[in-house]
Structure formats: structure tokens, C-alpha cells
Design a protein around this motif. Sequence first.
Motif, PDB file in Angstrom:
ATOM      1  N   SER A 263       0.861  -1.176   0.000  1.00 13.47           N
ATOM      2  CA  SER A 263       0.000   0.000   0.000  1.00 13.47           C
ATOM      3  C   SER A 263       0.899   1.228   0.000  1.00 13.47           C
ATOM      4  N   TYR A 264       0.431   2.317  -0.631  1.00 16.15           N
ATOM      5  CA  TYR A 264       1.209   3.541  -0.757  1.00 16.15           C
ATOM      6  C   TYR A 264       0.436   4.706  -0.132  1.00 16.15           C
ATOM      7  N   PHE A 265       1.187   5.618   0.481  1.00 15.41           N
ATOM      8  CA  PHE A 265       0.571   6.849   0.970  1.00 15.41           C
ATOM      9  C   PHE A 265       1.620   7.940   1.069  1.00 15.41           C
ATOM     10  N   ARG A 266       1.170   9.182   1.106  1.00 19.09           N
ATOM     11  CA  ARG A 266       2.073  10.325   1.289  1.00 19.09           C
ATOM     12  C   ARG A 266       1.929  10.856   2.705  1.00 19.09           C
ATOM     13  N   GLU A 267       3.097  10.991   3.363  1.00 23.20           N
ATOM     14  CA  GLU A 267       3.062  11.543   4.722  1.00 23.20           C
ATOM     15  C   GLU A 267       2.994  13.068   4.638  1.00 23.20           C
ATOM     16  N   ALA A 268       3.060  13.746   5.791  1.00 19.99           N
ATOM     17  CA  ALA A 268       2.725  15.169   5.843  1.00 19.99           C
ATOM     18  C   ALA A 268       3.681  16.064   5.064  1.00 19.99           C
ATOM     19  N   ASN A 269       4.927  15.643   4.869  1.00 21.75           N
ATOM     20  CA  ASN A 269       5.875  16.410   4.064  1.00 21.75           C
ATOM     21  C   ASN A 269       5.858  15.979   2.595  1.00 21.75           C
ATOM     22  N   ASN A 270       4.826  15.233   2.223  1.00 24.11           N
ATOM     23  CA  ASN A 270       4.558  14.826   0.841  1.00 24.11           C
ATOM     24  C   ASN A 270       5.546  13.793   0.298  1.00 24.11           C
ATOM     25  N   ILE A 271       6.242  13.088   1.171  1.00 25.15           N
ATOM     26  CA  ILE A 271       7.130  12.010   0.746  1.00 25.15           C
ATOM     27  C   ILE A 271       6.307  10.737   0.591  1.00 25.15           C
ATOM     28  N   LEU A 272       6.567  10.000  -0.496  1.00 25.49           N
ATOM     29  CA  LEU A 272       5.807   8.792  -0.775  1.00 25.49           C
ATOM     30  C   LEU A 272       6.388   7.607  -0.013  1.00 25.49           C
TER      31      LEU A 272
END
Length: 319
Positions: A263-272
Motif C-alpha cells: 500500500s502507498y501513501f504520502r506523509e505530511a511532508n509529501n514524501i511517498l
Amino acid sequence: MKNTGLHHVSVLSSDVKKAYGFYHSILGLKLILKTVSQDDPNMYHLFFGDETGRGGTEFTIFEMKNYKYKKFGTNSIERTMFLVPTEESIYYWENRLNKYNVLNYGIEIYNDKKILRFEDEDGQNLGFVYKDNINLDKMNPYVADDIPKEHSILGIGDIYLRVRYTEPTQKIIEEFFGFVKYNEIIKNNLKISLFKFYDNDFKHEIHIIEDKNSSLEDLGIGGVHHISFGVETIEDLEYLQQKLEEKNFVNSNIVDREFIISSYFREANNILFEVATPLSKDKKEFPLQNQNFDEITLYLPKFLEKNRKEIEFNVNYQF
């Protein structure tokens, strides 16, 4: 949820054959899979790793023909540090990189350890690091013909992130993935927070550089597309997916890649970030090593096999 530390790093390259020559023939990494991106089957995707291809050792490459090159900036995955057995290995690799005219910055002291930073032909930021608390008996490096086992790359050591704000990324890697902060240093007038995953053989580390002044990175060739964290089972991944939904993270949902599920997501600093289960392919299914790149069979998942002829033409098409 049972975390296993870092799973793999995925980077962007301009030329898959040059990348194969660099990472296999110079760095001595084992080719685990020669495949394509399942999101864009016209793009090569190479997997490298140790003798077993286990999570924590994997370094993957997407070929991006005629794409733009990265522009340095913050909110980025800045550098991959490969783990080597000893301090003596740092000197071995300095000599080997110089032999092959690989751009490197000489041996430096960082976080009270000797490291060696270098770049591939695309300007990918890489390095070598060793650690005192590694049990070498639990390591399974691929041993190339011209690299002594005592200096072979063991896997991924450290990942450097550069972000505007440390705390949001820190919260994710601590609460979701079990990393523990153990130190904080200042280098080039920037705060660097150091985190370690204690519960695996590699003692993976993530170093978060706080940089509020640089512009945002423009990702391209020579950049890191994403890093992946490991979990033991699909049940662990489903539990993480539930947490992502509860906290309203934009995410991919669970994706079955056939040889891993993730599964993929972006954390708060927009890093994948990706989260992945262990590689399901057996060592006997890995390609033979030291072959010419074109002689290595292209692995395709079942749903793409019917398009093999078209895919093989497209990935080898010269613009």
C-alpha cells in the motif's frame, strides 16, 4: 502490527542497461527481478538485493527514458546508504570506486562514524556506512566474483530524508513503523534527527534533515521515488490500511503485485511511503547472474503475460 524495518528503496534512472552495469557489475548487487512497472508496463523495473532478496536489502530502479533530471530541494528522500560489514570495507569501496572513476567525496566522519558518499551516473545520492552492532552471521550478501565477501554490500543501512518539518514525519515513523529516536546532531547549521529500528538484523536508520529554507525538490532522474517499510503478513498490512483510513491519509489501498502486496501513501511532508509484505519469489526463480542484460528473461506477472510481445518491444524502443 509486526514491522520489519525498511523493505526497499526505489529510484529513477535514465538508462536501465547503464544502471544494471553500475549496480550489478560495480556495486555487486544481485539482480532479483528484471520486470516492468505494473503501473506503466512500458517502463523497466529492476530489483536488486542480497543473496536471498529479502526485505531490507532491496534496491529497485525504474527506467525513465528522456525524463527530466531532479532538482535539489527539501521534502525529498535525499540519500540511500548501503550497509557494509566493517570500517575496513569503507576503505575497500573508496579504492574500488576510484578504480571505476565513480564520483565520490572521500571518507568523511558523520555521526562519529566513517562514511563514504558517492553518486551513480545519473547523480543518484548514495553512500556506504558500517555499524558496530551488526551480527554478520545473519547476513547473506551476494558475493560477486571480483568483490571479497568481507566487503560485499549487506543491504540497506540508512536513509536520509530532507523535510521542512521534522515532527510530522517523525510521528509517522515512530507510531506506524517502530523507529526510535536515539540522537540529534547539527551539520551545516541544520538539525538532523536520527532514528533506528532495533528489531531487525540491519538496524536500519532514518536521518531526518530539517531544511525550511530550500525550495521543494522537483523529482526526476537521479531522485528517489519512494521508500518502502516492511510488514510480516497481509494481516499486518490490512491493519495498517485501517490506520491510514482512520487518519484520513490519501492512499492507494492494498495493491497485489503478485510477488509482494503493498500500500502507498504520502506523509505530511509529501514524501511517498510504501508498506510491503515479504518477497514471495523463491531464490531459485531469480535470474542467473553475470549475464548480458539482453539475455536475461523479462519476468511478467500473469495479468501482463498476454501482452509480452508488445511490452518487450516497447521497453526496448529507442527514441
